[in-house]
Write an enzyme that holds these catalytic residues in place. Structure first.
Site, PDB file in Angstrom:
ATOM      1  N   GLY A  72       0.791  -1.223   0.000  1.00  0.00           N
ATOM      2  CA  GLY A  72       0.000   0.000   0.000  1.00  0.00           C
ATOM      3  C   GLY A  72       0.822   1.270   0.000  1.00  0.00           C
ATOM      4  CB  SER A  73      -0.173   4.711   0.975  1.00  0.00           C
ATOM      5  OG  SER A  73       0.479   5.942   1.185  1.00  0.00           O
TER       6      SER A  73
END
Lengths: 149, 393
Positions: free
Chosen positions: A75-76
């Site tokens: 993810g981020s």
């Protein structure tokens, strides 16, 4: 002689597992283990350490003061700062173990002083089960099982 | 990974906690990716600037660092124009936090220039084969592909660490073997201007993180390549591409033709424009300058806006240095009612959330606006974007 040596070897392997060092320091706690990768941004509440993503295997559990075992982060990249926030709020894990660390979790662990190792030389999901007490030593790159339920 | 005695000393904390943490990050990433050593870099560009993305935790970490960067370093776009934030509709509470972040970076000796096009700035010029540590995905793609410099896509903390140490790990796109094209992309039609952003948007989705070698029928300008690379880095994670007979590395290395080939046809490019065409005449904002405009792009926009009045919110994003060097071009754009915004962009600013549908001529913005700003976006040519805001009264 030989059988006895083998028994001793096995005991040694059971308590001390060699890993690669990623983030320095030593931490101890009860194991929380998942085969589900973790995106810290969105999955973990930085105020409490609770896993808030209903689709995550650990949903409803709390990572605070645990030894968190998961394959790798995803993810981020802001996930690195979520780890930092957890640490500031006193809700970070005591240590983390990955199969293969990637930059989000590695960087997050380093800036937050959370010990992190990866590539344990055994199948970690078989050897360590939830409830075990484990020490993660990120400075020298090993982990130790010190107790179990 | 091999470390010099000096690097070992930094790792042991002899130069303080900030540098110790910085080199720990570089060594950990180097170990993860199999680097043999740290190599010197010429410049750094650091992501993690908008308060919208890094929040209080990011601000707190950056503020805790002490020291001065060793190489010229700039920042990624912030969440607002640092001067005219009120005009963008940014609340004061956000502006205060955003300014604290900028101040914390500036205290580390980082130049307060927030842009995704550092290659337009004085002191950030690059040439073939030079090593850098840049973060922003379109800047990384431009530096690697259009200039032939070498950088991985750094995260915010790793780019900042590289800036503080003046080095980065020797892995990934710093090495020859990882720069070889792995897939051919044959484009079967003539394309121009915003078609390149549409092409990048399609190809990025198809090839994820491969290194494409484009065979084009048309002859792209550098700004066209900028749009192509930005879109591919957004819809996929392409950090390096080559264009046959155009990009410098391809000209020098004369790569073998990759085994895998994909073909892009005119119909696919048209589909990008048509996918959201139902919003035509219904957008409430037009935003240009993703990535940030060059002087030439500002001139083109100024010419197209000549004698017109825009009756919708209209943003033109660029870096402050380029704006300052653009003489009367900025006032010609602003005469139409359009706003020239510096230091920020439509993707990272929370101000975009105040609108319903944004017309863009950028494949990167088209990809990110719906997810990051929770509004619709429509893909259009530059001329159509200007028509969208035009005076129909």
């Amino acid at each position: 002689m030989l059988p006895l040596k083998n028994v001793l070897m096995r005991q040694v392997i059971e308590i001390r597992i060699e890993c690669r060092s990623i983030s320095k320091g030593e931490g101890k706690g009860p194991v929380l283990s998942t085969k589900d990768p973790i995106s810290f941004l969105g999955t973990v509440d930085p105020e409490t350490g609770n896993i808030i993503d209903p689709n995550h295997e650990l949903h409803g559990k709390c990572i605070k003061d645990s030894i968190l075992i998961f394959p790798y982060g995803k993810g981020s990249t802001v996930g690195s700062y979520v780890l930092y926030q957890l640490k500031k709020n006193g809700c970070a894990p005591s240590g983390m173990i990955n199969i293969d660390s990637e930059p989000i979790v590695a960087v997050g662990a380093i800036i937050s002083d959370i010990p992190l190792v990866d590539r344990p030389n055994v199948d970690i999901f078989k050897v360590i089960v939830e409830g075990d007490e484990v020490i993660v030593n990120g400075s020298e790159g090993y982990l130790e099982i010190t107790g179990s339920k | 990974m091999y470390l010099t005695r000096e690097e070992e000393n930094i790792l042991n904390g002899e130069y303080g906690t900030t540098l110790q943490k910085a080199i720990e990050i570089l060594v950990a990433l180097g170990d993860i990716y199999g680097a043999d050593s740290l190599i010197p870099i010429k410049s750094a560009q650091i992501a993690g600037v908008s308060y919208k993305t890094i929040g209080d935790a990011g601000l707190e970490w950056i503020s805790s660092l002490k020291g001065t960067v060793k190489v010229p370093s700039v920042l990624n776009p912030a969440g607002m124009d640092l001067e005219d934030w009120a005009g963008m509709g940014i609340p004061e509470s956000f502006a205060i936090k955003q300014k604290e972040i900028i101040k914390a970076y500036s205290e580390l000796g980082i130049r307060v220039e927030c842009t995704c096009t550092p290659y337009y700035l004085q002191g950030f010029d690059l040439s073939l084969g030079e090593h850098i540590a840049w973060s922003e995905s379109s800047a990384v793609s431009y530096a690697n592909s259009v200039i032939g410099a070498r950088t991985n896509r750094e995260g915010g903390p790793s780019a900042l660490s590289a800036a503080l140490i003046g080095k980065t790990g020797n892995y990934g796109f710093h090495l020859d073997q990882n720069r070889v094209p792995t897939i051919s992309v044959n484009v079967e039609c003539d394309i121009s201007s915003s078609d390149y952003g549409a092409l990048g948007y399609i190809v990025g989705k198809m090839i994820s993180n491969k290194v494409p070698l484009f065979n084009l029928k048309s002859n792209p300008k550098k700004v066209d390549l900028k749009s192509l690379g930005a879109a591919m880095a957004a819809s996929g994670s392409v950090a390096l591409y080559h264009v046959k007979n155009v990009t410098p590395e391809q000209l020098h290395m004369n790569f073998d033709t990759p085994e895998e080939t994909i073909v892009i046809e005119e119909e696919q490019i048209r589909e990008v424009y048509e996918s959201k065409a139902s919003f035509k005449n219904n957008c409430d904002i037009v935003a240009l300058g993703c990535p940030h405009c060059s002087v030439e792009e500002l001139e083109e926009i100024a010419s197209l806006l000549e004698g017109k009045t825009v009756n919708k919110e209209f943003w033109v994003c660029t870096s402050r240095e380029v704006a300052n060097n653009s003489g009367d071009i900025i006032s010609r754009i602003e005469k139409s009612g359009a706003k020239v915004l510096c230091d920020t962009c439509m993707v990272v600013s929370p101000a975009s959330e105040n609108y319903r549908c944004m017309a863009v001529n950028s494949g990167k913005a088209f990809n990110y606006i719906p997810g990051m700003c929770k509004i619709e976006s429509m893909y259009a040519t530059l001329e159509e974007c200007i028509d969208e805001a035009g005076d129909r009264n």
